[in-house]
Design a protein around this motif. Structure first.
Motif: not given
Lengths: 140, 140
Positions: A13-25, A30-35
DNA sequence: CTGTGCATTTACGTTTACGTCAACGTTACT
DNA sequence: AGTAACGTTGACGTAAACGTAAATGCACAG
């Protein structure tokens, strides 16, 4: 049903809303940018996660690497730091602002040049009598 | 001696002047972004090559990929195109300008936030009595 | 209890933008 | 002739930012 009353999102859901892929999230996590929180094993993103992602995407549009964006996001964590840490933070904030100022100059120069090119193209079109779509009576 | 009276550069010279490596210049040539003259087998860069490189570097600072920069550089080749080509060119120029306008908004928003953070950091420093380096009489 | 569907982790593949040798040629001095 | 400096072309290595399966888990409809 998933009881989504609170502005909560799944990865998709969030991926689609922001125009990215789930993989990106997941990659950013993984890179510590989100938790995001977990509900069992599954990720649950809230409004704060969404806002953070928007900051990340803005950073990307500005051409920063994920590492730089991570530093930028750290700038928000003002609390709980010692005075020395705050001084370091202040330096970094100013450095980053300097980068952006340089970027602003580049941007304005480029926009100006594009305007020039646009004029030249328009002129070249006019010279070939292409503006009114049919007038053949150009100046030869 | 190399008789450098005409603002001509070797790879190493131009690279150093622009703060890149010779590898970068050769790489850009490989990608079609540059095409310096040859003196025998060796590359000889002139002022036009240098100017072009400066445009490329500016594009990079703005976060564009080399492919995008290549397109951007093509925008300068106005001559010798048909009317339809010119129309396409005009569209591209405008698209690129739109990208830059969005970037400008992002940039201004970010600069504003950094100013906020800077204020908060300064306030946090003041609150801990760090400005005059010794005053302990904070509001506890 | 067997799909159907969404989610997860693990892991290898890919593209971009170079870095880093390696092997070789040219010029210039000694 | 030796060698040092500067140039060349491959060719392989690498870091970033994901893409793309592959194997697994978990929930719920039938």
């Amino acid at each position: 049903m998933s009881c989504a009353m609170n502005d909560l999102y799944t990865v998709n859901q969030l991926a689609e809303e922001l125009g990215v892929t789930p993989r990106t999230l997941r990659f950013y996590e993984d890179k510590g940018l989100l938790s995001p929180n977990r509900q069992g094993n599954n990720r649950v993103y809230d409004k704060r996660d969404r806002a953070r992602m928007k900051l990340i995407l803005r950073g990307k549009r500005l051409g920063f690497s994920l590492a730089e964006i991570a530093e930028y996001l750290d700038l928000y964590k003002i609390d709980g730091n010692g005075i020395e840490q705050l001084r370091v933070l202040l330096r970094r904030v100013r450095e980053r602002r300097d980068v952006l100022e340089r970027q602003r100059e580049d941007l304005e120069a480029t926009v100006a040049e594009l305007a020039d090119i646009e004029d030249q193209v328009a002129a070249a079109l006019a010279e070939r009598g292409a503006a009114p779509v049919e007038g053949q009576g150009g100046p030869g």
